[in-house]
Design a protein around this motif. Sequence first.
Motif, PDB file in Angstrom:
ATOM      1  N   ILE A  14       0.833  -1.208   0.000  1.00  0.00           N
ATOM      2  CA  ILE A  14       0.000   0.000   0.000  1.00  0.00           C
ATOM      3  C   ILE A  14       0.866   1.256   0.000  1.00  0.00           C
ATOM      4  O   ILE A  14       0.570   2.240  -0.680  1.00  0.00           O
ATOM      5  CB  ILE A  14      -0.964  -0.008   1.201  1.00  0.00           C
ATOM      6  N   ASP A  15       1.960   1.243   0.793  1.00  0.00           N
ATOM      7  CA  ASP A  15       2.843   2.410   0.824  1.00  0.00           C
ATOM      8  C   ASP A  15       3.496   2.631  -0.537  1.00  0.00           C
ATOM      9  O   ASP A  15       3.730   3.763  -0.950  1.00  0.00           O
ATOM     10  CB  ASP A  15       3.928   2.226   1.886  1.00  0.00           C
ATOM     11  N   ASP A  16       3.790   1.538  -1.229  1.00  0.00           N
ATOM     12  CA  ASP A  16       4.466   1.641  -2.516  1.00  0.00           C
ATOM     13  C   ASP A  16       3.512   2.050  -3.631  1.00  0.00           C
ATOM     14  O   ASP A  16       3.868   2.840  -4.508  1.00  0.00           O
ATOM     15  CB  ASP A  16       5.117   0.304  -2.861  1.00  0.00           C
ATOM     16  N   PHE A  17       2.284   1.516  -3.603  1.00  0.00           N
ATOM     17  CA  PHE A  17       1.333   1.805  -4.677  1.00  0.00           C
ATOM     18  C   PHE A  17      -0.063   2.010  -4.089  1.00  0.00           C
ATOM     19  O   PHE A  17      -0.929   1.148  -4.186  1.00  0.00           O
ATOM     20  CB  PHE A  17       1.324   0.671  -5.710  1.00  0.00           C
TER      21      PHE A  17
ATOM     22  N   PRO B  41      -7.384  22.494  -3.252  1.00  0.00           N
ATOM     23  CA  PRO B  41      -8.083  21.253  -3.617  1.00  0.00           C
ATOM     24  C   PRO B  41      -7.158  20.354  -4.430  1.00  0.00           C
ATOM     25  O   PRO B  41      -6.418  20.822  -5.306  1.00  0.00           O
ATOM     26  CB  PRO B  41      -9.270  21.745  -4.442  1.00  0.00           C
ATOM     27  N   VAL B  42      -7.200  19.052  -4.152  1.00  0.00           N
ATOM     28  CA  VAL B  42      -6.381  18.082  -4.879  1.00  0.00           C
ATOM     29  C   VAL B  42      -7.245  16.889  -5.272  1.00  0.00           C
ATOM     30  O   VAL B  42      -8.221  16.570  -4.594  1.00  0.00           O
ATOM     31  CB  VAL B  42      -5.169  17.619  -4.048  1.00  0.00           C
ATOM     32  N   ASN B  43      -6.884  16.245  -6.387  1.00  0.00           N
ATOM     33  CA  ASN B  43      -7.687  15.093  -6.821  1.00  0.00           C
ATOM     34  C   ASN B  43      -6.882  13.809  -7.007  1.00  0.00           C
ATOM     35  O   ASN B  43      -7.456  12.748  -7.220  1.00  0.00           O
ATOM     36  CB  ASN B  43      -8.440  15.410  -8.119  1.00  0.00           C
ATOM     37  N   ILE B  44      -5.538  13.900  -6.916  1.00  0.00           N
ATOM     38  CA  ILE B  44      -4.681  12.732  -7.074  1.00  0.00           C
ATOM     39  C   ILE B  44      -3.630  12.732  -5.971  1.00  0.00           C
ATOM     40  O   ILE B  44      -3.046  13.776  -5.654  1.00  0.00           O
ATOM     41  CB  ILE B  44      -3.973  12.728  -8.450  1.00  0.00           C
ATOM     42  N   ARG B  45      -3.389  11.562  -5.400  1.00  0.00           N
ATOM     43  CA  ARG B  45      -2.248  11.353  -4.490  1.00  0.00           C
ATOM     44  C   ARG B  45      -1.579  10.057  -4.940  1.00  0.00           C
ATOM     45  O   ARG B  45      -2.137   8.977  -4.786  1.00  0.00           O
ATOM     46  CB  ARG B  45      -2.700  11.218  -3.037  1.00  0.00           C
ATOM     47  N   ARG B  46      -0.388  10.165  -5.508  1.00  0.00           N
ATOM     48  CA  ARG B  46       0.265   8.942  -5.987  1.00  0.00           C
ATOM     49  C   ARG B  46       1.781   9.062  -5.946  1.00  0.00           C
ATOM     50  O   ARG B  46       2.333  10.168  -5.863  1.00  0.00           O
ATOM     51  CB  ARG B  46      -0.199   8.594  -7.390  1.00  0.00           C
TER      52      ARG B  46
ATOM     53  N   ARG C 160      10.433  10.280  -7.245  1.00  0.00           N
ATOM     54  CA  ARG C 160      10.201  11.457  -6.413  1.00  0.00           C
ATOM     55  C   ARG C 160       9.542  11.163  -5.077  1.00  0.00           C
ATOM     56  O   ARG C 160       9.771  11.862  -4.113  1.00  0.00           O
ATOM     57  CB  ARG C 160       9.310  12.468  -7.163  1.00  0.00           C
ATOM     58  N   GLY C 161       8.698  10.185  -4.997  1.00  0.00           N
ATOM     59  CA  GLY C 161       7.921   9.978  -3.787  1.00  0.00           C
ATOM     60  C   GLY C 161       6.454  10.269  -4.040  1.00  0.00           C
ATOM     61  O   GLY C 161       5.987  10.297  -5.183  1.00  0.00           O
TER      62      GLY C 161
ATOM     63  N   GLY D  92      -3.438  21.893 -12.011  1.00  0.00           N
ATOM     64  CA  GLY D  92      -2.549  21.180 -12.920  1.00  0.00           C
ATOM     65  C   GLY D  92      -1.130  21.035 -12.427  1.00  0.00           C
ATOM     66  O   GLY D  92      -0.336  20.298 -13.008  1.00  0.00           O
ATOM     67  N   TRP D  93      -0.791  21.714 -11.334  1.00  0.00           N
ATOM     68  CA  TRP D  93       0.545  21.601 -10.753  1.00  0.00           C
ATOM     69  C   TRP D  93       0.543  20.517  -9.674  1.00  0.00           C
ATOM     70  O   TRP D  93      -0.477  20.236  -9.054  1.00  0.00           O
ATOM     71  CB  TRP D  93       0.982  22.936 -10.152  1.00  0.00           C
ATOM     72  N   TRP D  94       1.739  19.927  -9.452  1.00  0.00           N
ATOM     73  CA  TRP D  94       1.923  18.874  -8.455  1.00  0.00           C
ATOM     74  C   TRP D  94       2.820  19.387  -7.329  1.00  0.00           C
ATOM     75  O   TRP D  94       3.691  20.227  -7.551  1.00  0.00           O
ATOM     76  CB  TRP D  94       2.589  17.648  -9.077  1.00  0.00           C
ATOM     77  N   VAL D  95       2.600  18.851  -6.125  1.00  0.00           N
ATOM     78  CA  VAL D  95       3.441  19.214  -4.984  1.00  0.00           C
ATOM     79  C   VAL D  95       3.721  17.955  -4.171  1.00  0.00           C
ATOM     80  O   VAL D  95       2.868  17.082  -4.044  1.00  0.00           O
ATOM     81  CB  VAL D  95       2.757  20.302  -4.112  1.00  0.00           C
TER      82      VAL D  95
END
Length: 217
Positions: free
Chosen positions: A38-41, A98-103, A108-109, A121-124
């Motif tokens: 789960i931590d990996d994917f 607001p965010v819609n993806i966490r992966r 990078r992590g 459209g930017w990632w952090v």
Amino acid sequence: MPPAPHPPLPAGPTINLLRQLHWQTGSPSIAHQHDQLIDDFPAYILKAGAVAAFAAGTHTLYKLDTLGADKSFGWSASKADKQLATKKVTFAKATQAPVNIRRRTQGRGIYYRINAGAYAGWWVGEAYPKVFLRGEYVSTTYRPLRTATFPANVEVTCVKFGTNGTTGTMKTVKFTKPSNAPFDRRAVVNGRPMVRITAGGLAGYWAPVAQVLTDGR
């Protein structure tokens, strides 16, 4: 108690299989393999309304080459999450977006994709306490309970959460000898993998996985 977790999204068949095997056998080593996978994917599509909290200060945002919206901005071998652009932003006080993806992004992590507002459209990158997803995600309930060991002579700060992922109370403990505690749940809470203790003076508190040793290793 932390906020109600978001409804679970479909996990990979191996994750589901390991979870069911732990329920059936009680094997902590199987549960640990489940945690690692789960931590990996982690399941990466977030429920509408998810927000990332930003501490005051300067943050770096990234444009990454990913699959399109129809593929939920996932990874592809040809694109490989290539960095297309960067931007530094500074906030005078703590804020959120607001965010819609966490992966997990290649090399990078864990990263969040901002999906509305000035930085859509930017990632952090996930980096508690500077940037974290507010609330409880990728939760697993264990049957039977598992065991967390608090190391000797190490301060561990545990958290009891209020509504919407806000910190309710905190308790810092330090034991002269390794001390065991049962836990029934593991989740990413406010951007950190944590386990929920079920007995003793820490019942109802969440302990950071990075500061305790969970069974099955």
